[in-house]
Motif scaffolding. Structure first.
Motif, PDB file in Angstrom:
ATOM      1  N   PRO A  56       0.835  -1.335  -0.025  1.00 20.98           N
ATOM      2  CA  PRO A  56      -0.208  -0.029   0.095  1.00 20.98           C
ATOM      3  C   PRO A  56       0.873   1.060   0.031  1.00 20.98           C
ATOM      4  CG  PRO A  56      -0.866  -1.665   1.669  1.00 20.98           C
ATOM      5  CD  PRO A  56       0.313  -2.213   1.180  1.00 20.98           C
ATOM      6  N   ALA A  57       0.130   2.396  -0.836  1.00 19.07           N
ATOM      7  CA  ALA A  57       1.115   3.619  -0.870  1.00 19.07           C
ATOM      8  C   ALA A  57       1.571   4.077   0.618  1.00 19.07           C
ATOM      9  CB  ALA A  57       0.348   4.550  -1.562  1.00 19.07           C
ATOM     10  N   ALA A  58       0.800   3.835   1.599  1.00 20.19           N
ATOM     11  CA  ALA A  58       1.097   4.434   3.004  1.00 20.19           C
ATOM     12  C   ALA A  58       2.322   3.602   3.455  1.00 20.19           C
ATOM     13  CB  ALA A  58       0.019   4.006   4.054  1.00 20.19           C
ATOM     14  N   ASP A  59       2.715   2.484   2.964  1.00 15.21           N
ATOM     15  CA  ASP A  59       3.788   1.803   3.669  1.00 15.21           C
ATOM     16  C   ASP A  59       4.799   1.880   2.565  1.00 15.21           C
ATOM     17  OD1 ASP A  59       2.058   1.066   5.655  1.00 15.21           O
ATOM     18  OD2 ASP A  59       1.431  -0.711   4.544  1.00 15.21           O
ATOM     19  N   ALA A  60       4.745   2.135   1.304  1.00 11.70           N
ATOM     20  CA  ALA A  60       5.738   2.200   0.303  1.00 11.70           C
ATOM     21  C   ALA A  60       6.442   3.348   0.222  1.00 11.70           C
ATOM     22  CB  ALA A  60       5.114   1.826  -1.193  1.00 11.70           C
ATOM     23  N   SER A  61       7.692   3.497  -0.061  1.00  7.43           N
ATOM     24  CA  SER A  61       8.600   4.431  -0.170  1.00  7.43           C
ATOM     25  C   SER A  61       8.094   5.362  -1.449  1.00  7.43           C
ATOM     26  CB  SER A  61       9.975   4.444  -0.075  1.00  7.43           C
ATOM     27  OG  SER A  61      10.429   3.642  -1.308  1.00  7.43           O
ATOM     28  N   LEU A  62       8.550   6.598  -1.652  1.00  7.34           N
ATOM     29  CA  LEU A  62       8.022   7.371  -2.823  1.00  7.34           C
ATOM     30  C   LEU A  62       9.233   6.644  -3.951  1.00  7.34           C
ATOM     31  CD1 LEU A  62       6.939   9.390  -4.227  1.00  7.34           C
ATOM     32  CD2 LEU A  62       8.949  11.203  -3.706  1.00  7.34           C
ATOM     33  N   ALA A  63      10.366   6.326  -3.676  1.00 12.25           N
ATOM     34  CA  ALA A  63      11.181   5.674  -4.554  1.00 12.25           C
ATOM     35  C   ALA A  63      10.415   4.462  -5.239  1.00 12.25           C
ATOM     36  CB  ALA A  63      12.696   5.565  -4.102  1.00 12.25           C
ATOM     37  N   GLY A  64       9.985   3.813  -4.117  1.00 12.20           N
ATOM     38  CA  GLY A  64       9.337   2.457  -4.262  1.00 12.20           C
ATOM     39  C   GLY A  64       8.156   2.630  -5.399  1.00 12.20           C
ATOM     40  N   LEU A  65       7.477   3.761  -5.208  1.00 15.47           N
ATOM     41  CA  LEU A  65       6.291   4.226  -6.107  1.00 15.47           C
ATOM     42  C   LEU A  65       6.733   4.559  -7.507  1.00 15.47           C
ATOM     43  CD1 LEU A  65       3.871   6.121  -3.864  1.00 15.47           C
ATOM     44  CD2 LEU A  65       3.714   3.670  -4.638  1.00 15.47           C
ATOM     45  N   ILE A  66       8.109   5.407  -7.673  1.00 20.92           N
ATOM     46  CA  ILE A  66       8.437   5.706  -8.538  1.00 20.92           C
ATOM     47  C   ILE A  66       9.112   4.439  -9.549  1.00 20.92           C
ATOM     48  CG2 ILE A  66      10.359   7.012  -9.726  1.00 20.92           C
ATOM     49  CD1 ILE A  66      10.204   8.969  -7.595  1.00 20.92           C
ATOM     50  N   ALA A  67       9.376   3.410  -8.865  1.00 22.36           N
ATOM     51  CA  ALA A  67      10.104   2.350  -9.499  1.00 22.36           C
ATOM     52  C   ALA A  67       8.773   1.607 -10.370  1.00 22.36           C
ATOM     53  CB  ALA A  67      10.659   1.305  -8.596  1.00 22.36           C
ATOM     54  N   MET A  68       7.701   1.503  -9.427  1.00 18.44           N
ATOM     55  CA  MET A  68       6.504   0.650  -9.901  1.00 18.44           C
ATOM     56  C   MET A  68       5.971   1.285 -11.238  1.00 18.44           C
ATOM     57  SD  MET A  68       2.918   0.200  -7.939  1.00 18.44           S
ATOM     58  CE  MET A  68       2.487   2.028  -8.412  1.00 18.44           C
ATOM     59  N   TRP A  69       5.830   2.778 -11.217  1.00 15.87           N
ATOM     60  CA  TRP A  69       5.407   3.335 -12.396  1.00 15.87           C
ATOM     61  C   TRP A  69       6.240   3.512 -13.376  1.00 15.87           C
ATOM     62  CZ3 TRP A  69       0.792   5.572 -13.419  1.00 15.87           C
ATOM     63  CH2 TRP A  69      -0.120   5.575 -12.569  1.00 15.87           C
ATOM     64  N   GLY A  70       7.392   3.403 -13.043  1.00 16.03           N
ATOM     65  CA  GLY A  70       8.727   3.210 -14.308  1.00 16.03           C
ATOM     66  C   GLY A  70       8.504   1.829 -14.774  1.00 16.03           C
ATOM     67  N   LEU A  71       8.281   0.973 -14.148  1.00 15.68           N
ATOM     68  CA  LEU A  71       8.025  -0.576 -14.741  1.00 15.68           C
ATOM     69  C   LEU A  71       6.630  -0.702 -15.598  1.00 15.68           C
ATOM     70  CD1 LEU A  71       8.953  -2.932 -11.914  1.00 15.68           C
ATOM     71  CD2 LEU A  71       9.997  -2.894 -14.353  1.00 15.68           C
ATOM     72  N   MET A  72       5.589   0.170 -14.893  1.00 12.96           N
ATOM     73  CA  MET A  72       4.274   0.118 -15.776  1.00 12.96           C
ATOM     74  C   MET A  72       4.525   0.872 -17.092  1.00 12.96           C
ATOM     75  SD  MET A  72       1.744   1.011 -12.442  1.00 12.96           S
ATOM     76  CE  MET A  72       0.525   1.621 -13.745  1.00 12.96           C
ATOM     77  N   SER A  73       5.281   1.853 -16.931  1.00  9.89           N
ATOM     78  CA  SER A  73       5.387   2.820 -18.379  1.00  9.89           C
ATOM     79  C   SER A  73       6.135   1.828 -19.370  1.00  9.89           C
ATOM     80  CB  SER A  73       6.078   4.172 -18.057  1.00  9.89           C
ATOM     81  OG  SER A  73       5.304   4.914 -16.987  1.00  9.89           O
ATOM     82  N   LEU A  74       7.062   1.354 -18.754  1.00 15.19           N
ATOM     83  CA  LEU A  74       8.042   0.489 -19.818  1.00 15.19           C
ATOM     84  C   LEU A  74       7.222  -0.642 -20.239  1.00 15.19           C
ATOM     85  CD1 LEU A  74      10.461  -0.698 -21.143  1.00 15.19           C
ATOM     86  CD2 LEU A  74      11.167  -1.553 -19.275  1.00 15.19           C
ATOM     87  N   ALA A  75       6.230  -1.293 -19.445  1.00 16.15           N
ATOM     88  CA  ALA A  75       5.566  -2.288 -19.944  1.00 16.15           C
ATOM     89  C   ALA A  75       4.487  -1.963 -20.905  1.00 16.15           C
ATOM     90  CB  ALA A  75       5.054  -3.160 -18.807  1.00 16.15           C
ATOM     91  N   MET A  76       3.683  -0.671 -20.575  1.00 18.17           N
ATOM     92  CA  MET A  76       2.610  -0.383 -21.236  1.00 18.17           C
ATOM     93  C   MET A  76       3.078   0.605 -22.651  1.00 18.17           C
ATOM     94  SD  MET A  76       0.369   0.755 -17.857  1.00 18.17           S
ATOM     95  CE  MET A  76      -0.938   1.363 -18.774  1.00 18.17           C
ATOM     96  N   MET A  77       4.058   1.290 -22.541  1.00 19.40           N
ATOM     97  CA  MET A  77       4.336   2.522 -23.227  1.00 19.40           C
ATOM     98  C   MET A  77       5.282   1.930 -24.528  1.00 19.40           C
ATOM     99  SD  MET A  77       1.967   4.200 -22.303  1.00 19.40           S
ATOM    100  CE  MET A  77       2.176   5.083 -24.043  1.00 19.40           C
ATOM    101  N   ALA A  78       6.240   1.016 -23.944  1.00 19.84           N
ATOM    102  CA  ALA A  78       7.366   0.800 -25.084  1.00 19.84           C
ATOM    103  C   ALA A  78       6.922   0.093 -26.429  1.00 19.84           C
ATOM    104  CB  ALA A  78       8.256  -0.243 -24.513  1.00 19.84           C
TER     105      ALA A  78
END
Length: 262
Positions: A56-78
């Motif tokens: 959950p975002a409340a438990d995850a670090s901002l760096a972790g959320l950025i990494a998650m969105w980065g993976l999502m962007s690579l998977a979806m947008m590449a």
């Protein structure tokens, strides 16, 4: 003949590396699913960090959320840049386009979407702080859900969306008008393509806050939609209906909410 065969081999290697990276991103997202039952000892493979990103975002670090969105962007947008990459490789018979330039072009494009991951992660953290997201990154507020749907739907009819989509659908025209030689030139063209793509798709990406930021089904459907939208033969038949569908969904949610309070 040997030069031609060598060029074909390098083109194949470039595509293999590209699709391997996309497959790797989707695999990582699959392993991050919070309800995935992995076999004992899987932490020894170093996958515990991936699992931590889906907390959950409340438990995850901002760096972790950025990494998650980065993976999502690579998977979806590449995958959505594949037509432009194919067009670029079709130009490898010229002196300007090279296989190395292929990588530089892709790197510039993905850098833009990695940049998008930062404000997206900040927005997720802020929404969660307000208590407006559930543990899966999905909106828990009716008006927030309706607002995101309405925003994405209205943007489908905007002039900026139309302008960006027209360029995404015509990669050859883009390269003819924006061509820059060398690796640095390919990288800058990639940045330009990424900015155009971001202008086209950012609102659709925000729908992750409606479906859930770790919803693989949504990610897959969104990837297919955004890829098809960039194909001129299909895209012209998708943009307007998708806009109406999103606006209709927003209206339906608000009407249902209003009826509940009558």
């Amino acid at each position: 003949m040997q030069i031609a065969l060598h060029l074909v081999d390098r083109r194949q290697a470039a595509w293999i590396a590209f699709f391997a990276a996309v497959l790797g991103a989707w695999t990582a997202l699959f392993l991050m699913q919070p309800d995935l039952d992995l076999p004992a000892g899987w932490q020894a493979l170093g996958l515990d960090y991936l699992a931590s990103l889906c907390r959950p975002a409340a438990d995850a670090s901002l760096a972790g959320l950025i990494a998650m969105w980065g993976l999502m962007s690579l998977a979806m947008m590449a995958p959505t840049i594949a037509p432009a990459l194919k067009t670029y490789l079709d130009l490898t018979h010229t002196q300007g386009a090279t296989i190395a330039g292929f990588s530089a072009l892709l790197a510039g494009y993905l850098l833009v979407w990695i940049g998008f991951s930062v404000p997206a992660a900040v927005l997720q953290a802020a929404l969660d702080t307000q208590g407006w997201l559930d543990p899966f990154g999905r909106s828990s507020e009716v008006y927030l859900t309706a607002g995101i749907l309405a925003l994405a739907g209205a943007y489908q009819f905007s002039k900026l969306k139309e302008a960006c989509l027209n360029q995404c659908q015509s990669p050859l025209i883009f390269f003819m008008g924006q061509w820059q030689d060398g690796l640095s030139g390919s990288f800058r063209m990639g940045l330009h393509l990424g900015a155009i793509c971001l202008g086209c798709c950012w609102a659709l990406m925000l729908l992750a806050f409606v479906a859930g930021t770790m919803n693989l089904a949504f990610m897959g459907l969104a990837m297919v939609l955004m890829t098809f939208e960039k194909l001129p033969q299909l895209g012209r038949y998708l943009t307007v209906p998708v806009g109406f569908a999103l606006l209709g969904s927003a209206a339906a949610i608000l009407i249902i909410e209003l009826i509940k309070h009558l």
